[in-house]
Design a protein around this motif. Sequence first.
Motif, PDB file in Angstrom:
ATOM      1  N   PHE A  80       0.840  -1.211   0.000  1.00  0.00           N
ATOM      2  CA  PHE A  80       0.000   0.000   0.000  1.00  0.00           C
ATOM      3  C   PHE A  80       0.869   1.253   0.000  1.00  0.00           C
ATOM      4  N   ASP A  81       0.644   2.151  -0.953  1.00  0.00           N
ATOM      5  CA  ASP A  81       1.132   3.526  -0.809  1.00  0.00           C
ATOM      6  C   ASP A  81       0.007   4.415  -1.315  1.00  0.00           C
ATOM      7  N   VAL A  82      -0.984   4.566  -0.444  1.00  0.00           N
ATOM      8  CA  VAL A  82      -2.238   5.233  -0.830  1.00  0.00           C
ATOM      9  C   VAL A  82      -1.955   6.644  -1.360  1.00  0.00           C
ATOM     10  N   LEU A  83      -1.051   7.377  -0.683  1.00  0.00           N
ATOM     11  CA  LEU A  83      -0.671   8.737  -1.123  1.00  0.00           C
ATOM     12  C   LEU A  83       0.809   8.732  -1.480  1.00  0.00           C
ATOM     13  N   ARG A  84       1.143   8.383  -2.739  1.00  0.00           N
ATOM     14  CA  ARG A  84       0.257   8.165  -3.828  1.00  0.00           C
ATOM     15  C   ARG A  84       0.711   7.030  -4.760  1.00  0.00           C
ATOM     16  N   ALA A  85       1.874   6.437  -4.480  1.00  0.00           N
ATOM     17  CA  ALA A  85       2.498   5.588  -5.512  1.00  0.00           C
ATOM     18  C   ALA A  85       1.605   4.454  -6.007  1.00  0.00           C
ATOM     19  N   THR A  86       1.021   3.673  -5.090  1.00  0.00           N
ATOM     20  CA  THR A  86       0.227   2.545  -5.606  1.00  0.00           C
ATOM     21  C   THR A  86      -1.096   3.021  -6.206  1.00  0.00           C
ATOM     22  N   GLY A  93       8.039   9.530 -11.763  1.00  0.00           N
ATOM     23  CA  GLY A  93       8.403   9.453 -10.356  1.00  0.00           C
ATOM     24  C   GLY A  93       8.551  10.804  -9.704  1.00  0.00           C
ATOM     25  N   GLU A  94       8.722  10.747  -8.396  1.00  0.00           N
ATOM     26  CA  GLU A  94       8.826  11.985  -7.606  1.00  0.00           C
ATOM     27  C   GLU A  94       9.947  11.895  -6.573  1.00  0.00           C
ATOM     28  N   ARG A  95      10.397  13.058  -6.156  1.00  0.00           N
ATOM     29  CA  ARG A  95      11.135  13.228  -4.920  1.00  0.00           C
ATOM     30  C   ARG A  95      10.534  14.476  -4.261  1.00  0.00           C
ATOM     31  N   GLU A  96      10.274  14.365  -2.963  1.00  0.00           N
ATOM     32  CA  GLU A  96       9.543  15.401  -2.218  1.00  0.00           C
ATOM     33  C   GLU A  96       8.218  15.728  -2.913  1.00  0.00           C
ATOM     34  N   GLY A  97       7.612  14.705  -3.512  1.00  0.00           N
ATOM     35  CA  GLY A  97       6.277  14.853  -4.089  1.00  0.00           C
ATOM     36  C   GLY A  97       6.258  15.394  -5.503  1.00  0.00           C
ATOM     37  N   LEU A  98       7.386  15.950  -5.975  1.00  0.00           N
ATOM     38  CA  LEU A  98       7.377  16.621  -7.278  1.00  0.00           C
ATOM     39  C   LEU A  98       8.136  15.821  -8.334  1.00  0.00           C
ATOM     40  N   GLY A 123       5.241  12.786 -13.196  1.00  0.00           N
ATOM     41  CA  GLY A 123       5.533  12.789 -11.758  1.00  0.00           C
ATOM     42  C   GLY A 123       4.861  11.594 -11.093  1.00  0.00           C
ATOM     43  N   ASN A 124       4.181  11.849  -9.973  1.00  0.00           N
ATOM     44  CA  ASN A 124       3.513  10.760  -9.237  1.00  0.00           C
ATOM     45  C   ASN A 124       2.073  11.139  -8.931  1.00  0.00           C
ATOM     46  N   SER A 125       1.475  11.911  -9.845  1.00  0.00           N
ATOM     47  CA  SER A 125       0.079  12.291  -9.644  1.00  0.00           C
ATOM     48  C   SER A 125      -0.803  11.390 -10.503  1.00  0.00           C
ATOM     49  N   THR A 128       9.911   5.555 -10.126  1.00  0.00           N
ATOM     50  CA  THR A 128      10.579   5.551  -8.817  1.00  0.00           C
ATOM     51  C   THR A 128       9.943   6.608  -7.920  1.00  0.00           C
ATOM     52  N   THR A 129       9.598   6.213  -6.700  1.00  0.00           N
ATOM     53  CA  THR A 129       9.032   7.151  -5.727  1.00  0.00           C
ATOM     54  C   THR A 129       9.766   6.973  -4.395  1.00  0.00           C
ATOM     55  N   THR A 130       9.508   7.884  -3.468  1.00  0.00           N
ATOM     56  CA  THR A 130      10.303   7.877  -2.235  1.00  0.00           C
ATOM     57  C   THR A 130      10.070   6.607  -1.419  1.00  0.00           C
ATOM     58  N   ASN A 131       8.830   6.217  -1.252  1.00  0.00           N
ATOM     59  CA  ASN A 131       8.542   5.059  -0.399  1.00  0.00           C
ATOM     60  C   ASN A 131       7.898   3.888  -1.133  1.00  0.00           C
ATOM     61  N   GLY A 132       6.943   4.173  -2.013  1.00  0.00           N
ATOM     62  CA  GLY A 132       6.134   3.097  -2.593  1.00  0.00           C
ATOM     63  C   GLY A 132       6.946   2.084  -3.378  1.00  0.00           C
ATOM     64  N   THR A 133       7.821   2.571  -4.265  1.00  0.00           N
ATOM     65  CA  THR A 133       8.582   1.617  -5.081  1.00  0.00           C
ATOM     66  C   THR A 133       9.661   0.938  -4.235  1.00  0.00           C
ATOM     67  N   ARG A 179       0.255  12.951   7.675  1.00  0.00           N
ATOM     68  CA  ARG A 179       1.303  13.945   7.384  1.00  0.00           C
ATOM     69  C   ARG A 179       1.413  14.194   5.870  1.00  0.00           C
ATOM     70  N   ASN A 180       1.445  13.078   5.101  1.00  0.00           N
ATOM     71  CA  ASN A 180       1.562  13.218   3.645  1.00  0.00           C
ATOM     72  C   ASN A 180       0.294  13.843   3.057  1.00  0.00           C
ATOM     73  N   GLY A 181      -0.850  13.532   3.648  1.00  0.00           N
ATOM     74  CA  GLY A 181      -2.114  14.121   3.189  1.00  0.00           C
ATOM     75  C   GLY A 181      -2.097  15.632   3.369  1.00  0.00           C
ATOM     76  N   ARG A 182      -1.643  16.081   4.538  1.00  0.00           N
ATOM     77  CA  ARG A 182      -1.593  17.536   4.795  1.00  0.00           C
ATOM     78  C   ARG A 182      -0.630  18.225   3.835  1.00  0.00           C
ATOM     79  N   ARG A 183       0.489  17.556   3.556  1.00  0.00           N
ATOM     80  CA  ARG A 183       1.494  18.144   2.645  1.00  0.00           C
ATOM     81  C   ARG A 183       0.890  18.302   1.237  1.00  0.00           C
ATOM     82  N   LEU A 184       0.198  17.241   0.776  1.00  0.00           N
ATOM     83  CA  LEU A 184      -0.383  17.303  -0.568  1.00  0.00           C
ATOM     84  C   LEU A 184      -1.510  18.340  -0.628  1.00  0.00           C
ATOM     85  N   LEU A 185      -2.311  18.380   0.444  1.00  0.00           N
ATOM     86  CA  LEU A 185      -3.437  19.334   0.460  1.00  0.00           C
ATOM     87  C   LEU A 185      -2.940  20.780   0.423  1.00  0.00           C
TER      88      LEU A 185
HETATM   89  C1  MLT Z   1       5.955   7.764  -2.095  1.00  0.00           C
HETATM   90  O1  MLT Z   1       6.088   6.774  -2.821  1.00  0.00           O
HETATM   91  O2  MLT Z   1       6.733   8.038  -1.174  1.00  0.00           O
HETATM   92  C2  MLT Z   1       4.787   8.666  -2.259  1.00  0.00           C
HETATM   93  O3  MLT Z   1       3.979   8.201  -3.246  1.00  0.00           O
HETATM   94  C3  MLT Z   1       5.197  10.107  -2.326  1.00  0.00           C
HETATM   95  C4  MLT Z   1       4.227  11.038  -3.023  1.00  0.00           C
HETATM   96  O4  MLT Z   1       3.154  11.337  -2.517  1.00  0.00           O
HETATM   97  O5  MLT Z   1       4.524  11.505  -4.115  1.00  0.00           O
END
Ligand code: MLT
Length: 261
Positions: free
Chosen positions: A34-40, A77-82, A97-99, A116-121, A220-226
Amino acid sequence: MTPLSLPQIRVLFTPAEFLQLHGQDLSCTTCVVFDVLRATSTLLEALYQGAKGIRPAGTIEEALALKQSNPHCLLAGEREGLRITAAQTGGIDFDLGNSPLEFTASVVADREIIMTTTNGTRALSACRGAAEILAASFSNIGALAGYLTLNLPSKLLLICSGTLENASFEDALGAGALVDRLWPLYGNPVKARTDDSAAIARSLFQNHQSSLLDSAGLARNGRRLLALPQLAPDIPLCMDLDRLNLVARLDSDGVLRVIDP
Ligand code: MLT
């Protein structure tokens, strides 16, 4: 005491836990990441929009190496969401990106994507060697529950990708949604070994299921994205339950593809 041969379900909440999977024998374990926000959420959206397959890469370097051997692929992919830019790669701008909203049919249909993403991949990579590796988000909980009910894995490990090195609210909630659907199979102590981690995740989901979208604000990630106008619209899509009827598996050639449930 329940016998060891009963089906087991367990949830890993943090990267520290899933990083310990490296080197473990997972040949009898089904891993659901699971990487709900947002990779998976994004990977699943890309497949739904017609992408042929996704090659997850743990690092930017790995993604660039994959691109060299698979030049036909899109880079995402993203780093720091972008979206990853030329400044981070030594000259190559990533295509996406990762949107999930970027992965429209006109961009991704019939394409393979390296991502490639920070956590999901990173979490997907940690499951290497597992009997089966499946990608999960709120969007495909029903489809996954149906698939797992048919296949009834003897060891089921739900892996929360987390945020940086920490647990994340939204992934625990997503894992809880799947545990809740599978409870008739894995929740009966006579028929299964249910780790407390699974009961914790289920209880969290039951507390928040009527307000999933609002619960993104507890993450935390939800607040950052919002807080980022260009990324905030991703949240409703990522928190939308049962939107997609698809199951995606990471095959042994390192490509995530849709399978027939
Ligand atoms: C992640 O894989 O770390 C996240 O999906 C980061 C993000 O929200 O872009």
